[in-house]
Design a protein around this motif. Structure first.
Motif, PDB file in Angstrom:
ATOM      1  N   PRO A  75     -15.949 -24.935 -64.205  1.00  0.00           N
ATOM      2  CA  PRO A  75     -15.602 -24.409 -62.875  1.00  0.00           C
ATOM      3  C   PRO A  75     -16.513 -23.274 -62.411  1.00  0.00           C
ATOM      4  N   TYR A  76     -17.210 -22.602 -63.348  1.00  0.00           N
ATOM      5  CA  TYR A  76     -18.102 -21.505 -62.934  1.00  0.00           C
ATOM      6  C   TYR A  76     -19.226 -22.007 -62.038  1.00  0.00           C
ATOM      7  N   MET A  77     -19.535 -23.295 -62.151  1.00  0.00           N
ATOM      8  CA  MET A  77     -20.613 -23.847 -61.344  1.00  0.00           C
ATOM      9  C   MET A  77     -20.313 -23.685 -59.857  1.00  0.00           C
ATOM     10  N   LYS A  78     -19.054 -23.891 -59.454  1.00  0.00           N
ATOM     11  CA  LYS A  78     -18.674 -23.717 -58.051  1.00  0.00           C
ATOM     12  C   LYS A  78     -18.848 -22.262 -57.620  1.00  0.00           C
ATOM     13  N   GLU A  79     -18.443 -21.346 -58.479  1.00  0.00           N
ATOM     14  CA  GLU A  79     -18.590 -19.926 -58.156  1.00  0.00           C
ATOM     15  C   GLU A  79     -20.059 -19.531 -58.057  1.00  0.00           C
ATOM     16  N   LYS A  80     -20.882 -20.071 -58.955  1.00  0.00           N
ATOM     17  CA  LYS A  80     -22.296 -19.730 -58.967  1.00  0.00           C
ATOM     18  C   LYS A  80     -22.985 -20.208 -57.699  1.00  0.00           C
ATOM     19  N   TYR A  81     -22.660 -21.420 -57.254  1.00  0.00           N
ATOM     20  CA  TYR A  81     -23.335 -21.984 -56.096  1.00  0.00           C
ATOM     21  C   TYR A  81     -22.832 -21.407 -54.783  1.00  0.00           C
ATOM     22  N   TYR A  82     -21.557 -21.064 -54.722  1.00  0.00           N
ATOM     23  CA  TYR A  82     -20.976 -20.628 -53.452  1.00  0.00           C
ATOM     24  C   TYR A  82     -20.905 -19.104 -53.304  1.00  0.00           C
ATOM     25  N   LYS A  83     -20.776 -18.378 -54.418  1.00  0.00           N
ATOM     26  CA  LYS A  83     -20.576 -16.933 -54.331  1.00  0.00           C
ATOM     27  C   LYS A  83     -21.734 -16.137 -54.934  1.00  0.00           C
ATOM     28  N   VAL A  84     -22.102 -16.445 -56.167  1.00  0.00           N
ATOM     29  CA  VAL A  84     -23.086 -15.637 -56.880  1.00  0.00           C
ATOM     30  C   VAL A  84     -24.470 -15.746 -56.250  1.00  0.00           C
ATOM     31  N   THR A  85     -24.885 -16.967 -55.892  1.00  0.00           N
ATOM     32  CA  THR A  85     -26.253 -17.197 -55.427  1.00  0.00           C
ATOM     33  C   THR A  85     -26.620 -16.329 -54.240  1.00  0.00           C
ATOM     34  N   PHE A  86     -25.781 -16.299 -53.228  1.00  0.00           N
ATOM     35  CA  PHE A  86     -26.119 -15.591 -51.993  1.00  0.00           C
ATOM     36  C   PHE A  86     -25.286 -14.329 -51.786  1.00  0.00           C
ATOM     37  N   ALA A  87     -24.865 -13.735 -52.876  1.00  0.00           N
ATOM     38  CA  ALA A  87     -24.091 -12.494 -52.780  1.00  0.00           C
ATOM     39  C   ALA A  87     -25.009 -11.310 -52.466  1.00  0.00           C
ATOM     40  N   HIS A  88     -24.482 -10.338 -51.728  1.00  0.00           N
ATOM     41  CA  HIS A  88     -25.157  -9.064 -51.436  1.00  0.00           C
ATOM     42  C   HIS A  88     -26.505  -9.238 -50.734  1.00  0.00           C
ATOM     43  N   MET A  89     -26.590 -10.200 -49.836  1.00  0.00           N
ATOM     44  CA  MET A  89     -27.862 -10.440 -49.160  1.00  0.00           C
ATOM     45  C   MET A  89     -28.269  -9.290 -48.241  1.00  0.00           C
ATOM     46  N   ASP A  90     -27.344  -8.408 -47.935  1.00  0.00           N
ATOM     47  CA  ASP A  90     -27.668  -7.248 -47.114  1.00  0.00           C
ATOM     48  C   ASP A  90     -28.324  -6.129 -47.919  1.00  0.00           C
ATOM     49  N   LYS A  91     -28.475  -6.352 -49.234  1.00  0.00           N
ATOM     50  CA  LYS A  91     -29.028  -5.315 -50.106  1.00  0.00           C
ATOM     51  C   LYS A  91     -30.454  -5.626 -50.569  1.00  0.00           C
ATOM     52  N   VAL A  92     -31.153  -6.446 -49.833  1.00  0.00           N
ATOM     53  CA  VAL A  92     -32.542  -6.754 -50.195  1.00  0.00           C
ATOM     54  C   VAL A  92     -33.371  -5.475 -50.163  1.00  0.00           C
ATOM     55  N   GLY A  93     -34.006  -5.153 -51.286  1.00  0.00           N
ATOM     56  CA  GLY A  93     -34.781  -3.924 -51.398  1.00  0.00           C
ATOM     57  C   GLY A  93     -33.947  -2.682 -51.623  1.00  0.00           C
ATOM     58  N   LYS A  94     -32.628  -2.863 -51.712  1.00  0.00           N
ATOM     59  CA  LYS A  94     -31.717  -1.720 -51.904  1.00  0.00           C
ATOM     60  C   LYS A  94     -30.702  -2.040 -53.001  1.00  0.00           C
ATOM     61  N   LEU A  95     -31.162  -2.624 -54.069  1.00  0.00           N
ATOM     62  CA  LEU A  95     -30.258  -3.070 -55.132  1.00  0.00           C
ATOM     63  C   LEU A  95     -29.550  -1.910 -55.826  1.00  0.00           C
TER      64      LEU A  95
END
Length: 267
Positions: A97-117
């Motif tokens: 089930p982690y595969m669903k979380e990885k593809y839907y949540k983890v991959t594109f998480a925190h996209m507003d923090k590019v360069g500000k990790l």
């Protein structure tokens, strides 16, 4: 990358065995091998590998089925292939089930923090393998490349200069782990400037030419697979990537020469 290409080739063998009306045992073996190779892609759980495999399946289907059979046969094969892939995918996702979380949540998480990790609390746990980390690395490498036009920082200074830039721009998370570029195009831009970009584009043009001039779905699939894979990694500075690409380009080049010689002899 290797698994994706192996899976694409196995699908081609399935269609080829039915076209040539080979013995049922060979067709069955090809189907089993294809199913196993696709399962391994899911097991490794690499997003780009899955995308490359599905894209390659589409190319094989277009060149080997749509162009050669009537509409009813095309629809029938498409339904069987879709059901097979969906079944394998469904069974695996149920067990992982982690595969669903990885593809839907983890991959594109925190996209507003590019360069500000560093603004993210505990970035190691939150974004170590996320797309936002890759984008932050690419952003820094791009900025450094622009600062060193037109010839780049040099072949041996790419990584040291990038790591140094992480520290100069106070990006503590990236500096802590010394992330490399993970993008072959930006890596060449950083090292060799404008000339590096031209060289790598010429390299991929050569591979694309071999595929489209022979109208081979295998070569075209390989071109797109390797072209896209180098967006998220730098395989042309790694031994496994160089060996993988060099082997197949040699084979494809021989095939192109055979086709060209055959066309000359028949004309």
């Amino acid at each position: 990358m290797h698994l994706a290409f192996a899976s694409i080739i196995n699908l081609y063998f399935i269609f080829y065995s039915f076209q040539k009306k080979e013995k049922i045992i060979f067709s069955t073996l090809n189907i089993i091998t294809f199913a196993f190779s696709f399962f391994l892609i899911l097991f490794v759980n690499t997003r780009l590998a899955l995308f490359n495999a599905l894209f390659g399946f589409g190319l094989i289907f277009f060149y080997e089925i749509i162009k050669k059979y009537n509409f009813r046969i095309v629809i029938g094969i498409l339904v069987v292939l879709s059901i097979s892939l969906t079944s394998i995918f469904y069974v695996y996702v149920q067990k992982n089930p982690y595969m669903k979380e990885k593809y839907y949540k983890v991959t594109f998480a925190h996209m507003d923090k590019v360069g500000k990790l560093d603004e993210i609390e505990n970035p190691e746990a939150e974004v170590y393998n996320s797309f936002v980390t890759r984008l932050s690395i690419w952003k820094s490498a791009w900025e450094l490349s622009l600062n060193n036009l037109p010839f780049g920082v040099g072949a041996s200074d790419g990584k040291p200069e990038l790591f140094k830039y992480f520290r100069q721009t106070n990006q503590k998370f990236l500096a802590k782990y010394d992330f490399p570029t993970h993008n072959q195009y930006i890596d060449y831009f950083l090292k060799f400037g404008i000339l590096g970009v031209l060289i790598i584009l010429m390299f991929f043009y050569n591979l694309a030419y071999l595929g489209f001039s022979t109208k081979s779905p295998i070569i075209i699939s390989f071109f797109f697979l390797f072209f896209l894979s180098n967006i998220t990694d730098d395989y042309l500075i790694r031994f496994d990537g160089i060996a993988f690409c060099g082997l197949w380009i040699s084979i494809f080049g021989c095939y192109w020469l055979q086709r060209k010689r055959l066309s000359v002899n028949t004309s």
